[in-house]
Write a protein that holds these residues in place. Structure first.
Motif, PDB file in Angstrom:
ATOM      1  N   UNK B 117      -2.497  91.480  59.495  1.00 29.56           N
ATOM      2  CA  UNK B 117      -1.146  90.942  59.709  1.00 29.56           C
ATOM      3  C   UNK B 117      -1.201  89.637  60.515  1.00 29.56           C
ATOM      4  N   UNK B 118      -2.018  89.663  61.579  1.00 26.11           N
ATOM      5  CA  UNK B 118      -2.131  88.469  62.429  1.00 26.11           C
ATOM      6  C   UNK B 118      -2.651  87.290  61.599  1.00 26.11           C
ATOM      7  N   UNK B 119      -3.678  87.546  60.800  1.00 27.73           N
ATOM      8  CA  UNK B 119      -4.255  86.457  59.997  1.00 27.73           C
ATOM      9  C   UNK B 119      -3.257  85.966  58.948  1.00 27.73           C
ATOM     10  N   UNK B 120      -2.503  86.887  58.380  1.00 29.67           N
ATOM     11  CA  UNK B 120      -1.510  86.474  57.382  1.00 29.67           C
ATOM     12  C   UNK B 120      -0.385  85.668  58.035  1.00 29.67           C
ATOM     13  N   UNK B 121       0.062  86.136  59.208  1.00 33.37           N
ATOM     14  CA  UNK B 121       1.131  85.417  59.922  1.00 33.37           C
ATOM     15  C   UNK B 121       0.714  83.987  60.246  1.00 33.37           C
ATOM     16  N   UNK B 122      -0.575  83.811  60.485  1.00 32.18           N
ATOM     17  CA  UNK B 122      -1.062  82.477  60.874  1.00 32.18           C
ATOM     18  C   UNK B 122      -1.672  81.733  59.678  1.00 32.18           C
ATOM     19  N   UNK B 174       5.561  77.504  65.901  1.00 34.96           N
ATOM     20  CA  UNK B 174       6.790  77.782  66.660  1.00 34.96           C
ATOM     21  C   UNK B 174       7.441  79.062  66.144  1.00 34.96           C
ATOM     22  N   UNK B 175       7.413  79.226  64.821  1.00 29.72           N
ATOM     23  CA  UNK B 175       7.999  80.449  64.239  1.00 29.72           C
ATOM     24  C   UNK B 175       7.263  81.686  64.746  1.00 29.72           C
ATOM     25  N   UNK B 176       5.931  81.576  64.794  1.00 34.17           N
ATOM     26  CA  UNK B 176       5.134  82.705  65.294  1.00 34.17           C
ATOM     27  C   UNK B 176       5.502  83.007  66.746  1.00 34.17           C
ATOM     28  N   UNK B 177       5.643  81.953  67.534  1.00 41.08           N
ATOM     29  CA  UNK B 177       5.990  82.129  68.951  1.00 41.08           C
ATOM     30  C   UNK B 177       7.354  82.793  69.084  1.00 41.08           C
ATOM     31  N   UNK B 178       8.296  82.380  68.246  1.00 44.00           N
ATOM     32  CA  UNK B 178       9.640  82.982  68.300  1.00 44.00           C
ATOM     33  C   UNK B 178       9.587  84.475  67.940  1.00 44.00           C
ATOM     34  N   UNK B 179       8.752  84.783  66.937  1.00 41.55           N
ATOM     35  CA  UNK B 179       8.599  86.198  66.547  1.00 41.55           C
ATOM     36  C   UNK B 179       8.018  87.013  67.697  1.00 41.55           C
ATOM     37  N   UNK B 180       7.053  86.420  68.398  1.00 44.90           N
ATOM     38  CA  UNK B 180       6.430  87.124  69.529  1.00 44.90           C
ATOM     39  C   UNK B 180       7.457  87.364  70.623  1.00 44.90           C
ATOM     40  N   UNK B 181       8.248  86.342  70.869  1.00 44.45           N
ATOM     41  CA  UNK B 181       9.295  86.490  71.895  1.00 44.45           C
ATOM     42  C   UNK B 181      10.264  87.605  71.478  1.00 44.45           C
ATOM     43  N   UNK B 182      10.608  87.615  70.205  1.00 47.78           N
ATOM     44  CA  UNK B 182      11.523  88.657  69.719  1.00 47.78           C
ATOM     45  C   UNK B 182      10.914  90.047  69.888  1.00 47.78           C
ATOM     46  N   UNK B 183       9.569  90.089  69.835  1.00 53.04           N
ATOM     47  CA  UNK B 183       8.884  91.383  70.000  1.00 53.04           C
ATOM     48  C   UNK B 183       8.689  91.731  71.477  1.00 53.04           C
ATOM     49  N   UNK B 184       9.178  90.861  72.353  1.00 52.87           N
ATOM     50  CA  UNK B 184       9.126  91.174  73.788  1.00 52.87           C
ATOM     51  C   UNK B 184       7.959  90.561  74.530  1.00 52.87           C
TER      52      UNK B 184
END
Lengths: 253, 306
Positions: B117-122, B174-184
């Motif tokens: 998942x991490x590799x796909x997200x990036x 930035x999108x990845x960072x926003x997703x991480x923030x959304x995940x807490x």
């Protein structure tokens, strides 16, 4: 204990060995085999027995020890120096792992490689000269103890070195001469009294003597002293590594 | 709620005598994106390195998730993911192997689904078997992020994460960072791209010469320190600003066609109404006008130049 971290470092280091198998395994085996060809089969046949065993057989423990010492130092020093050199050491330092676990990973892998190499060289030696091992358990114990001790020593060199030249300096200028002069190719009892006394200052004499005893029950010094000297060197290396991690010497600014 | 990172009285003086950090006090709130801004050599990387355990502090205390970074280093570090500024990678390892190695190093059991998942997200999935040496700079940067995310950190340090990364890729990050923030996940970001901080951050900290100059909510900071500029496109060219308008400290463009007026947004009276009246009285007409808020970059430059 973070065993997964130890396993990760260990597997990472072992994977490097298989990637560089020519350099890590094949090259030292070929080099040592040449010693057996020259000193065992060619010249050895013209040299009289040493302490009751043929010369070719006599030099086997010394040659195995020579490879184990140099490879332990080389493997462990490179293993920790390379992450420092390329900067990936940040990951090790910022991971939730203790100093003991870091050492276990790196030194464990370096010692494993040396032990495997030592056993391969021993098997290779059997192809050239008749071989018998009187005390196999002691032989393995000396092999493991020496591999671990000199892997620890290599780890210290890898941390101390701030360039590739320094990484090679101690093994080339100190360890190799000490090994050659430590009775790999002769018994120190064959030396004149003054040189014999000087030779006893060489710690490698005790390693080779003890290791040779496990093969043929012949030794330059008592086997208890060999064990004690090896353990003493192990203790010195462990103390040095404890200090390195305590102070962050050459690891943390 | 207790801060996820608490820094108190932190100082760092190197063996050379150079003081990189001087009595830093900082609290990072759980779940926020905190942008740490500062010029080169301000102490940003030293601060991050101390929190992560790479550099020893000379004085002070740091706690992560309530765990002291020295006394309870395992608990503290297990919460942290670090993406360092430099591209430190094992060139001859595959992407999959190096990311899996990071997870193991943090004591986490194997989880191929997560790594996938991490590799796909990036956007690294098709490169999972490639040796790192064959990757571009931008891909290597993403590998560094993947390594940091592989062990599911609660606090993520991104030290110049988008340096040398093209615009499209930067927006993807930035999108990845926003997703991480959304995940807490709490994110501490250092960057030279002020627009990145402006776009992403909840709060902004400015560090200069080893000292925290300010820590402020980004919106409040821009409101508090931001100035606005009113620009007027004139109907007729003028050679000089009439004396009657001197109190407004207007700026006339070189070609004589534009007048600019800077005013404070926090003031109750901006002076715009009286200016427009006085312009009319002076016989100056305009055909267009626009206002522009000063950017975070303007604020940052004004702070560090003080």
């Amino acid at each position: 204990m973070n065993l997964r971290a130890v396993g990760a470092i260990y597997k990472f280091e072992m994977a490097r060995t298989w990637r560089t198998i020519l350099q890590s395994i094949v090259s030292p085996v070929v080099s040592t085999s040449l010693y057996f060809v020259v000193f065992g089969a060619a010249i050895g046949s013209r040299i009289s027995e040493v302490q009751g065993v043929s010369y070719g057989t006599f030099i086997v423990p010394g040659l195995v020890m020579l490879s184990v010492l140099t490879q332990s130092i080389a493997n462990a020093s490179f293993g920790i120096y390379f992450p420092k050199f390329i900067g990936t050491i940040y990951e090790i330092l910022s991971a939730p792992i203790s100093h003991v676990e870091i050492v276990l990973g790196y030194v464990g892998a370096a010692a494993t490689k040396s032990i495997v190499l030592g056993l391969i060289i021993l098997a290779t030696a059997g192809l050239f000269v008749p071989l018998h091992i009187q005390h196999p358990v002691w032989m393995l114990s000396f092999l493991v103890l020496t591999a671990v001790t000199f892997s620890l020593f290599g780890f210290i060199i890898g941390i101390w070195a701030d360039g590739f030249e320094k990484l090679q300096m101690i093994p080339m200028l100190v360890v190799t001469p000490l090994t050659f002069l430590g009775g790999s190719f002769y018994s120190v009892n064959m030396l004149p009294p003054t040189w014999h006394s000087i030779a006893l200052l060489n710690p490698v004499v005790y390693l080779i003597s003890g290791f040779r005893w496990s093969f043929y029950e012949i030794a330059d010094v008592r086997v208890e002293i060999s064990v004690a000297m090896t353990l003493a060197f192990l203790a010195i290396c462990m103390t040095a590594i404890w200090w390195i991690f305590k102070t962050g010497y050459r690891l943390k600014r | 709620m207790a801060p996820v990172i608490s820094v108190s009285g932190l100082s760092k003086t190197y063996a050379s005598g150079f003081t990189s950090l001087n009595n830093i006090n900082l609290a990072i709130e759980r779940g926020e994106i905190f942008a740490l801004l500062g010029p080169n050599g301000a102490g940003k990387t030293t601060l991050i390195s101390i929190i992560c355990g790479i550099v020893n502090a000379s004085a002070g205390k740091v706690a992560v998730g309530g765990h002291d970074i020295n006394a309870a280093y395992r608990a503290a570090r297990s919460l942290i993911g670090l993406v360092p500024q430099e591209l430190h990678t094992d060139s001859f390892e595959s992407v999959w192997a190096t990311v899996s190695f990071s997870r193991g190093l943090f004591g986490k059991p194997k989880n191929p689904a997560l790594i996938e998942k991490v590799l796909k997200d990036l956007s690294l999935w098709d490169k999972k078997d490639a040796k790192i040496i064959t990757l571009s700079g931008g891909m290597k940067r993403r590998v560094m992020i993947a390594k940091a995310l592989s062990h599911e950190p609660q606090v993520l340090f991104l030290d110049e994460p988008t340096a040398g990364v093209d615009v499209e890729l930067r927006k993807g990050m930035w999108d990845v960072v926003r997703e991480l923030k959304a995940a807490g996940v709490t994110i501490i970001l250092t960057t030279h791209y002020i627009e990145e901080a402006e776009e992403m951050a909840d709060r902004v900290g400015v560090i200069n010469k080893g000292e925290i100059v300010l820590v402020e909510d980004k919106a409040k900071l821009m409101q508090k320190l931001g100035r606005k500029r009113l620009s007027l496109q004139l109907q007729h060219r003028i050679d000089a600003i009439p004396e009657a308008l001197t109190p407004y400290h207007l700026t006339l463009s070189g070609d004589g066609w534009r007048l600019a007026y800077d005013y404070d947004t926090k003031g109750e009276r901006t002076g715009i109404t009286s200016l427009l009246g006085d312009l009319r009285a002076a016989g100056i007409r305009f055909v267009d006008l626009e206002t522009k808020q000063s950017s975070l970059e303007d604020i940052f430059v004004s702070l560090v130049s003080q």
